[in-house]
Structures are given as structure tokens and as C-alpha cells.
Write a protein that holds these residues in place. Sequence first.
Motif, PDB file in Angstrom:
ATOM      1  N   HIS A 166       0.914  -1.068   0.011  1.00  7.31           N
ATOM      2  CA  HIS A 166       0.125  -0.001   0.094  1.00  7.31           C
ATOM      3  C   HIS A 166       0.983   1.142   0.129  1.00  7.31           C
ATOM      4  N   ALA A 167       1.924   1.166   1.016  1.00  6.40           N
ATOM      5  CA  ALA A 167       2.825   2.334   0.764  1.00  6.40           C
ATOM      6  C   ALA A 167       3.577   2.546  -0.512  1.00  6.40           C
ATOM      7  N   ILE A 168       4.135   1.585  -1.183  1.00 11.60           N
ATOM      8  CA  ILE A 168       4.680   1.678  -2.585  1.00 11.60           C
ATOM      9  C   ILE A 168       3.433   2.028  -3.656  1.00 11.60           C
ATOM     10  N   GLU A 169       2.167   1.814  -3.662  1.00 16.10           N
ATOM     11  CA  GLU A 169       1.331   2.455  -4.377  1.00 16.10           C
ATOM     12  C   GLU A 169       1.074   3.996  -4.119  1.00 16.10           C
ATOM     13  N   ALA A 170       1.173   4.352  -3.018  1.00 13.40           N
ATOM     14  CA  ALA A 170       1.034   5.760  -2.719  1.00 13.40           C
ATOM     15  C   ALA A 170       2.383   6.541  -3.291  1.00 13.40           C
ATOM     16  N   TRP A 171       3.492   5.712  -2.919  1.00 14.51           N
ATOM     17  CA  TRP A 171       4.785   6.367  -3.548  1.00 14.51           C
ATOM     18  C   TRP A 171       4.645   6.515  -4.948  1.00 14.51           C
ATOM     19  N   GLU A 172       4.571   5.716  -5.745  1.00 19.91           N
ATOM     20  CA  GLU A 172       4.201   5.868  -7.013  1.00 19.91           C
ATOM     21  C   GLU A 172       3.563   6.963  -7.546  1.00 19.91           C
ATOM     22  N   ALA A 218      11.822  -3.428   4.500  1.00 19.78           N
ATOM     23  CA  ALA A 218      12.612  -3.624   3.306  1.00 19.78           C
ATOM     24  C   ALA A 218      11.973  -3.669   1.958  1.00 19.78           C
ATOM     25  N   PRO A 219      10.866  -4.198   1.859  1.00 21.07           N
ATOM     26  CA  PRO A 219      10.120  -4.237   0.430  1.00 21.07           C
ATOM     27  C   PRO A 219      10.083  -2.715  -0.158  1.00 21.07           C
ATOM     28  N   LEU A 220       9.798  -1.576   0.870  1.00 22.05           N
ATOM     29  CA  LEU A 220       9.543  -0.206   0.326  1.00 22.05           C
ATOM     30  C   LEU A 220      11.150   0.328   0.113  1.00 22.05           C
ATOM     31  N   ASP A 248       1.483  11.413   9.289  1.00 22.58           N
ATOM     32  CA  ASP A 248       0.382  12.142   8.384  1.00 22.58           C
ATOM     33  C   ASP A 248      -0.444  10.985   7.844  1.00 22.58           C
ATOM     34  N   VAL A 249       0.239   9.739   7.620  1.00 24.79           N
ATOM     35  CA  VAL A 249      -0.488   8.707   7.044  1.00 24.79           C
ATOM     36  C   VAL A 249       0.019   7.325   7.706  1.00 24.79           C
ATOM     37  N   LEU A 250      -1.049   6.500   7.768  1.00 24.25           N
ATOM     38  CA  LEU A 250      -0.630   5.248   8.467  1.00 24.25           C
ATOM     39  C   LEU A 250      -1.056   4.171   7.222  1.00 24.25           C
ATOM     40  N   PHE A 251      -0.053   3.109   6.818  1.00 24.99           N
ATOM     41  CA  PHE A 251      -0.219   2.161   6.076  1.00 24.99           C
ATOM     42  C   PHE A 251      -0.553   1.066   6.692  1.00 24.99           C
ATOM     43  N   THR A 252      -1.499   0.217   6.697  1.00 30.06           N
ATOM     44  CA  THR A 252      -1.796  -1.164   7.473  1.00 30.06           C
ATOM     45  C   THR A 252      -1.939  -2.418   6.376  1.00 30.06           C
TER      46      THR A 252
END
Length: 217
Positions: free
Chosen positions: A36-42, A68-70, A197-201
Motif C-alpha cells: 500500500h505504501a509503494i502504491e502511494a509512493w508511485e 525492506a520491501p519499500l 500524516d499517513v498510516l499504512f496498515t
Amino acid sequence: MDVCSVKNALRRQQREARDSMNLLTRQKASAAACRHAIEAWEQLRIDRNGEKLTLFSYLSFGSEISTAPLIEHCWSQGDRVLAPRVNPATRTMELREMDQHEDIVPGIWNIPEPALTCEEWLPARWMEIDWVVVPGLAFDRLGGRIGYGGGYYDRFTAQVKAGKHNSACPGPLYVSLLLPGQLLERVPMEPGDLSVDVLFTPDGSLDCDHAKSTNDE
């Protein structure tokens, strides 16, 4: 009971729960939250017209959710990746840029950190950071956070805010990756505590600024 005592009790409780989590459960949750974090990063990359981005992230240790994945995704895209080196004498963090896994070495308390050979980013450049990935033991929907008690990220944030007056950059977004059980109804906060600011669960993302505005209405 004062706020400090409540925080310490909550830290113990949350650390025990995290340490007892099944390894496979933690790995799956880490992968999902990072996805989910990677989606927001992209999406941020699209908003910035495809430019190279800068991530400042802790290097996970022990039973922490894996960053590590991020980090590996950012490397694969040619982004800049910074991580902290802790100076226990001054109780501050040095930010150093890593280009590969080989740049990571065991640090104080055996926590992984960038090698001394990695380039240091001085405070004058901190406003160039796009995301700060903040560690923690418990969070709430308003962005409240219980850290480990060292205050390193609280002091870092105060320095970043002080630099805003001399920069045209908007400054970093503060985000956190959460394992199951780390999102609570409310965590105790004190003046000067860092709010994220943002939580990635594992289930998705939560915009804490939106939660604050909704709560205040």
C-alpha cells in the motif's frame, strides 16, 4: 497515573504483543502494508512528473514491521534512500544515503544502520525529503504515536520544522507502517510529540490529516 507512566505501560504491552506475533503473520502483514505504501509512493512520483524521490526510513530490527520491501522498491526506481545512524552521546540521528544492501552494517545495540562511508545529509537538505518512515509501537487514527521513548524522531521533526522558514520546499510527509494490533483507539500524546500524516496498515492507508479535520468538525 501521569502521561509518562501510561506511555511506558503501553510500550511494554505493545512490545510484548509484537514480539509474540507469529513470524509468518508478521511477514505477510509487512508485505501488505509496504504494498500500500509503494502504491502511494508511485502516485507521488506521478504527481511529481516522474522525478526521482527521496525516502528517509528506519532499518527494521527484531520484531518491527519490515521496511525492506519499500526500500528495495525505491532502489529499483533509482530513488534516494536515507537511513539513520544514531549518536547516543548527543541523542540525535545522522541521515546517511544508502545505495545498496552492502551499505548496511550493525550499529549500536546491533540495530542495522548505514556505514560511515555513506554520504551524510546535513540538516540544510532535510527539507528535500519526500517521506519520513517513522517507527513506533502504537498509533491512532489522528496520527498519534507511541515510539520507543528516546525522542529521536521528535527532535528530528523539530529541526525540520525550524528549517521550513528558510526553504521553498513543502517538507516531508511523515508516514508509518503498522502491524495488526498497532492501531489503537487513542494513544496519549504530549506537546512536542511527533504526529504522523499517513498510516499504512495491511488493509490499506489511513490519511490522518483527514481524520483530524473530521474529528474537529
